[in-house]
Scaffold this active site. Structure first.
Site, PDB file in Angstrom:
ATOM      1  N   ILE A  10      38.773  21.029  67.931  1.00  0.00           N
ATOM      2  CA  ILE A  10      37.576  20.173  67.902  1.00  0.00           C
ATOM      3  C   ILE A  10      36.293  20.954  68.166  1.00  0.00           C
ATOM      4  O   ILE A  10      35.204  20.401  68.037  1.00  0.00           O
ATOM      5  CB  ILE A  10      37.692  19.021  68.927  1.00  0.00           C
ATOM      6  CG1 ILE A  10      37.947  19.561  70.344  1.00  0.00           C
ATOM      7  CG2 ILE A  10      38.765  18.038  68.525  1.00  0.00           C
ATOM      8  CD1 ILE A  10      37.979  18.468  71.403  1.00  0.00           C
ATOM      9  N   LYS A  12      34.498  25.325  68.667  1.00  0.00           N
ATOM     10  CA  LYS A  12      34.689  26.755  68.831  1.00  0.00           C
ATOM     11  C   LYS A  12      33.396  27.368  69.327  1.00  0.00           C
ATOM     12  O   LYS A  12      32.320  27.064  68.804  1.00  0.00           O
ATOM     13  CB  LYS A  12      35.091  27.385  67.494  1.00  0.00           C
ATOM     14  CG  LYS A  12      35.602  28.812  67.601  1.00  0.00           C
ATOM     15  CD  LYS A  12      36.160  29.264  66.258  1.00  0.00           C
ATOM     16  CE  LYS A  12      36.769  30.656  66.365  1.00  0.00           C
ATOM     17  NZ  LYS A  12      37.357  31.091  65.075  1.00  0.00           N
ATOM     18  N   GLY A  13      33.485  28.211  70.360  1.00  0.00           N
ATOM     19  CA  GLY A  13      32.299  28.825  70.931  1.00  0.00           C
ATOM     20  C   GLY A  13      32.383  30.322  70.919  1.00  0.00           C
ATOM     21  O   GLY A  13      33.236  30.911  70.248  1.00  0.00           O
ATOM     22  N   MET A  15      33.311  32.400  73.303  1.00  0.00           N
ATOM     23  CA  MET A  15      34.503  32.962  73.947  1.00  0.00           C
ATOM     24  C   MET A  15      35.742  32.107  73.750  1.00  0.00           C
ATOM     25  O   MET A  15      36.853  32.611  73.794  1.00  0.00           O
ATOM     26  CB  MET A  15      34.264  33.116  75.457  1.00  0.00           C
ATOM     27  CG  MET A  15      33.368  34.248  75.859  1.00  0.00           C
ATOM     28  SD  MET A  15      33.474  34.531  77.645  1.00  0.00           S
ATOM     29  CE  MET A  15      32.994  32.942  78.296  1.00  0.00           C
ATOM     30  N   GLU A  17      37.975  28.319  72.400  1.00  0.00           N
ATOM     31  CA  GLU A  17      38.254  27.287  71.410  1.00  0.00           C
ATOM     32  C   GLU A  17      38.684  26.033  72.161  1.00  0.00           C
ATOM     33  O   GLU A  17      39.434  26.110  73.136  1.00  0.00           O
ATOM     34  CB  GLU A  17      39.372  27.740  70.471  1.00  0.00           C
ATOM     35  CG  GLU A  17      39.053  29.013  69.715  1.00  0.00           C
ATOM     36  CD  GLU A  17      40.287  29.609  69.038  1.00  0.00           C
ATOM     37  OE1 GLU A  17      40.128  30.243  67.986  1.00  0.00           O
ATOM     38  OE2 GLU A  17      41.399  29.433  69.594  1.00  0.00           O
ATOM     39  N   VAL A  18      38.221  24.891  71.699  1.00  0.00           N
ATOM     40  CA  VAL A  18      38.529  23.630  72.365  1.00  0.00           C
ATOM     41  C   VAL A  18      39.399  22.790  71.441  1.00  0.00           C
ATOM     42  O   VAL A  18      39.057  22.579  70.266  1.00  0.00           O
ATOM     43  CB  VAL A  18      37.249  22.855  72.738  1.00  0.00           C
ATOM     44  CG1 VAL A  18      37.609  21.578  73.489  1.00  0.00           C
ATOM     45  CG2 VAL A  18      36.325  23.719  73.594  1.00  0.00           C
ATOM     46  N   LYS A  33      40.662  23.870  76.625  1.00  0.00           N
ATOM     47  CA  LYS A  33      39.875  25.018  76.192  1.00  0.00           C
ATOM     48  C   LYS A  33      40.613  26.294  76.579  1.00  0.00           C
ATOM     49  O   LYS A  33      40.989  26.471  77.733  1.00  0.00           O
ATOM     50  CB  LYS A  33      38.486  25.003  76.828  1.00  0.00           C
ATOM     51  CG  LYS A  33      37.593  26.141  76.334  1.00  0.00           C
ATOM     52  CD  LYS A  33      36.149  25.993  76.803  1.00  0.00           C
ATOM     53  CE  LYS A  33      35.289  27.100  76.196  1.00  0.00           C
ATOM     54  NZ  LYS A  33      33.868  26.966  76.600  1.00  0.00           N
ATOM     55  N   ASP A 138      23.045  28.959  78.767  1.00  0.00           N
ATOM     56  CA  ASP A 138      23.338  28.744  77.343  1.00  0.00           C
ATOM     57  C   ASP A 138      23.101  27.282  76.962  1.00  0.00           C
ATOM     58  O   ASP A 138      23.925  26.655  76.289  1.00  0.00           O
ATOM     59  CB  ASP A 138      24.779  29.153  77.025  1.00  0.00           C
ATOM     60  CG  ASP A 138      25.004  29.356  75.522  1.00  0.00           C
ATOM     61  OD1 ASP A 138      23.994  29.495  74.794  1.00  0.00           O
ATOM     62  OD2 ASP A 138      26.168  29.357  75.082  1.00  0.00           O
TER      63      ASP A 138
END
EC number: 2.7.11.1
Length: 934
Positions: A10, A12-13, A15, A17-18, A33, A138
């Site tokens: 659902i 992605k950042g 560092m 992934e969720v 996460k 951030d």
């Protein structure tokens, strides 16, 4: 990860992934996460990922998703949290990008009005984490989740860190100081894993140049988010990775998106938050939120409508010298002084701001600002409406708020001695007037109706010391009251048109505040119309019945109190106010009633002093915080003479404190307002305050309130075996007080021998109280011998100091018995006429009675003509020599009326008037109410 079944990716950042996952153990959906597989081998990023989870777990706030569990065993590094259905702020902003036409639903969702509460929630969360020593680093729309049920949460804490942490130092390439002038900075919209932490597009300029992160770097990111919310656009237009000069490209939101109708100062807030120099930004999130509060609350945006130059006559409709007393008759300034008076040519709106600066010397003798209704101003009635009077004495600034010529609020404050000029800002909006001096709130007043003044007047001596006056009006409020239209009609006295619109609003918003407010203002409109055009004022009562039992129920009684006030029915007015204050004590509209009480207090001080003490008592009991320390001093001066003439104040030499039970008892005594006596009795009993209990019994007894006296007697008997008063109160016991109560009852029943035996067992103070209660009854019933017998029994064992309290009763008996020689000797020895006798004193009245017995009516009239207060108690007693005084009694407080009737009766007996004359006063005394409401 055997416990969790991954359903789908659902997010992605930089560092992690969720995933949406199923928690088999708890049988629920969670968000899981985990660190990206390509980064799992990086020890620094692995450490940062776990730090993210632990920071989020330590923070508890509605704007932060809580952490369920953290796993760092082996290669699996992940944490779980609740799954919140919703969408990111970025997706909402993206949905309107480059669209010329928006659906009605999307237009509402992305309006400035809808975005501001969301932004405030984001700021509240960041304010919380800053208070915990955490920086997010951030913040961006991608990391703001908007839930389907109103949730606003900040996600992705991968860049977050505690301030002053060691890791923060390690992440910086250079700790040297950096200048921020004209740097070329490269921007990117993706979080970069590694040394630069955060998303470059949302990073503050100093962060991109390697300076340590701080609260102000988070404020910068929030400023960019606010900018996007206001404009639906990003401030920079460039290709990814392109370098640009920051200062040259950022347009203010109001210029970037002129079609969005962004208030200018809201645009300035966004620009201040993204200032290139950190020193130019907001100092804290709290300061940023405070700047936004007017817009969240719907307060207006101001634009300058006119600038008035004090010395330019063309700016003014009326420009002449005047005597001060015509406009501010209640002020201490000399009314003989001439001032410049100017009345504005331009009309001001219902919501107006007045700004100017003035020198200290210019207001040394005072200056005034008036808000005047147009029609009254045209007729030269400049005392109507609101006014403010500013004066400086001994480095102290005093501001008085005047309403219809009455000073209703006053505040003083020391100024910096070197300060020669200060800025004044006055805001008049709807039913609110606020005065700011040097940006600090000085006076705030809220009326029960909108202010009707639409002309500005200025009174000042020194025109050189006053700047131009800027008059601004509101243009950009996020919400405008629907009551503004009928309020405008009301301000112009177009009563029928105002009534039509008030009724429409009432019927259009059933159950809401707008509805009951419209009905209340409708009632006041009808009342004002009847008062102006003539008619039965009580006809307006029915319009307030509509409010009965509804959401605005207290306003029913406030409205009816206004009717009774204008109809001259003071007792009914007080009944209405008391009922509302007692029944709806926690209602949000009660502060309006408290403000009305304050206005009535100040109003009655100048018009009906007899009513002022009642309002003083009510405010002390219900809203003592409404009275300032300086006002306390003023009120104590007003009641000083009454204090000197009050027996229980004479007995107790301690100064009468304004905020005290004794003051409440004092006011209850003079006004006959016995409603609070039971609570005062309960309070005194709880404190084991013997003297206070004795005073309460005295007040109930001497005022003739037999019901209260017996009620307290029963209550005292029920606890007589339980209470022993402490040594500090002269070791008196409840038994002594019971002897006093029974002794007073024996006097009432004319069992004088029993009364003497009972009172013999009491201390002198209680004997004196009993004597004072009995002496009026004895003279009215013409049973003087019994009174003299009791008087002698108390006098003989008394000390010299105690005998001074009894002296007036002895003189009275000599006068009654026509023993002029003894009466004269005592009067001349203790109260010689060649000394200045206070007219409120008992001795002044007794001298008048003595002179009456000498048979010279001219001398009697001359004696009483010395009274400065022509309608005070002593002056009225003197008037009864030639005629009746009943028509003047309404100017007196309740107890003054009773004593005036008794002492007039006594004087007429001394003058050998016919029984028909003095009997009128005797009967009037006996028939007078035993308390305020009877």
């Amino acid at each position: 990860m055997q416990r969790y079944e991954l359903i789908r990716l659902i997010g992605k950042g930089g560092m992690g992934e969720v995933y949406l996952a199923h928690d088999k153990a708890c049988s629920r959906r969670v968000a899981l996460k985990r660190i990206r597989e390509d980064l799992s081998g990086n020890a620094l990023l692995r450490q940062r990922f776990l730090r993210e989870a632990k920071i989020a777990a330590d923070l508890i706030h509605p704007g932060i998703v809580p952490v369920y569990s953290i796993c760092s065993d082996g290669e699996a590094v992940y944490y779980t949290m609740p799954y919140i259905e919703g969408f990111s702020l970025k997706s909402l902003l993206k949905s309107v990008w480059q669209k010329e036409v928006l659906s009605k639903e999307l237009e509402e969702k992305t309006s400035v009005k809808s975005f501001l509460p969301i932004f405030d929630k984001i700021c509240a969360t960041v304010e919380y984490i800053h208070s915990k020593g955490v920086l997010h680093r951030d913040l961006k729309p991608d990391n703001i989740l908007l839930g389907l049920f109103g949730e606003v949460v900040i996600i992705d804490w991968g860049a977050a860190i505690f301030k002053h942490a060691k890791e923060l130092k390690l992440e910086q390439d250079d700790e040297a100081a950096v200048s921020f002038d004209e740097r070329n900075i490269c921007y990117s919209s993706m979080t970069i894993p590694g040394k630069i932490v955060g998303t470059p597009d949302y990073m503050a300029p100093e962060s991109l140049l390697g300076v340590e992160a701080s609260e102000k770097t988070d404020i910068y990111a929030l400023g960019l988010i606010l900018y996007q919310m206001l404009t639906l656009a990003f401030p920079y237009r460039r290709k990814k990775g392109r370098k640009l000069s920051y200062r040259d490209v950022v347009l203010p939101p109001i210029e970037m998106s002129p079609y969005r109708e962004i208030p200018p100062s809201l645009s300035q807030i966004a620009m201040k938050a993204i200032a290139i120099n950190p020193a130019d930004r907001f100092s804290s999130i709290q300061e940023l939120r405070q700047a936004l509060q007017p817009y969240l609350q719907g307060d207006p945006e101001w634009t300058v409508k006119a600038t008035l130059m004090a010395k330019e006559k063309s700016c003014w409709k009326y420009y002449d010298p005047i005597l001060l007393s015509r406009y501010f008759p209640v002020l201490a300034s000399s009314p003989a002084q001439w001032y410049n008076f100017m009345l504005s040519e331009v009309e001001i709106s219902a919501s107006t701001r007045v700004e100017y600066t003035v020198t200290k010397s210019a207001v040394h003798e005072g200056m005034g600002i008036l808000f005047l209704p147009s029609k009254e101003a045209e007729r030269g009635e400049f005392y109507c409406g609101y006014g403010l009077w500013f004066s400086v004495q001994n480095h102290e600034l005093t501001v008085s708020l005047i309403k219809n010529g009455i000073e209703i609020q006053k505040k003083s404050q020391e100024m910096i001695s070197q300060q020669s000029r200060f800025a004044i800002l006055i805001e008049k909006s709807d039913n609110r007037i606020a005065v700011f001096v040097e940006q600090a709130l000085f006076i705030l007043h809220i009326d029960y109706l909108p202010s009707l003044g639409n002309r500005l007047g200025v009174i000042i001596q020194d025109l050189q010391g006053m700047s131009n006056i800027a008059i601004s009006e509101s243009i950009g409020a996020l919400r405008v009251s629907c009551l503004a239209v009928p309020d405008a009609f009301l301000s112009e006295k177009l009563y029928d048109q105002a009534a039509i619109f008030y009724r429409k609003i009432r019927d259009s918003f059933p159950g809401r505040k707008e509805s009951y407010e419209a009905q209340f203002r409708l009632g006041v409109t009808l009342l004002t119309q009847i008062e102006e055009q003539g008619g039965d004022l009580t006809q307006a009562l029915s319009s307030f019945d509509y409010l009965h039992g509804g959401a605005g129920a207290p306003l029913e009684y406030l409205g009816k109190a206004l009717v009774y006030q204008r109809n001259g029915s003071f007792v009914e007015e007080i009944r209405c106010l008391l009922f509302a204050l007692k029944r709806y004590s926690q209602h949000p509209e009660i502060p309006r009633l408290e403000d009305h009480l304050c206005f009535r207090l100040y109003d009655s001080l100048h018009k009906h002093r007899s009513e002022a003490l009642v309002f003083m008592l009510l405010i002390l009991w219900i809203a003592p915080e409404k009275i300032s320390v300086r006002e306390e001093e003023r009120f104590l001066r007003i009641i000083y003479h009454k204090q000197q003439a009050t027996l229980f104040c004479q007995v107790d030499k301690a100064p009468l404190q304004f905020r005290s039970s004794k003051m409440e008892l004092f006011l209850s005594f003079w006004t006959g307002f016995s409603l609070f006596l039971p609570e005062l009795f309960r309070r005194a009993g709880g404190l084991r305050d013997y003297q206070a209990l004795a005073d309460i019994f005295y007040v109930a007894g001497v005022s003739g309130n037999r019901e209260a006296f017996m009620q307290f007697s029963t209550a005292l008997a029920n606890v007589s075996d339980e209470i022993t008063f402490p040594e500090s109160l002269h070791n008196q016991k409840v038994a002594e007080l019971m002897f006093f109560v029974k002794g007073v009852e024996a006097l009432r029943n004319k069992d004088y021998q029993k009364a003497k035996k009972l009172l013999w067992k009491t201390p002198f103070t209680l004997q004196l109280y009993a004597l004072d209660m009995f002496h009026i009854q004895a003279f009215l019933d013409e049973e003087i011998e019994s009174f003299i017998d009791l008087l002698q029994a108390i006098y003989d064992p008394a000390s010299e100091e105690e005998r001074d309290h009894i002296l007036v009763y002895i003189i009275q008996t000599h006068l009654w018995n026509r023993d002029l020689e003894r009466a004269y000797k005592l009067l001349n020895d203790r109260f010689p006429l060649d000394e200045e006798l206070a007219e409120y004193s008992e001795a002044f009245i007794l001298w008048g009675c003595y002179l009456a017995l000498t048979g010279d009516r001219v001398v009697v009239k001359a004696h009483f003509s010395r009274c400065r207060y022509k309608y005070g108690k002593s002056a009225l007693i003197g008037k009864c020599v030639d005629g009746d005084i009943f028509d003047y009694l309404d100017n007196l407080v309740w107890w003054e009326k009773k004593m005036t009737l008794f002492q007039s009766y006594f004087l007429l007996r001394c003058l050998n008037e016919s029984p028909r004359r003095y009997e009128k006063y005797r009967q009037a005394y006996l028939s007078m109410e035993n308390n305020f409401f009877d």
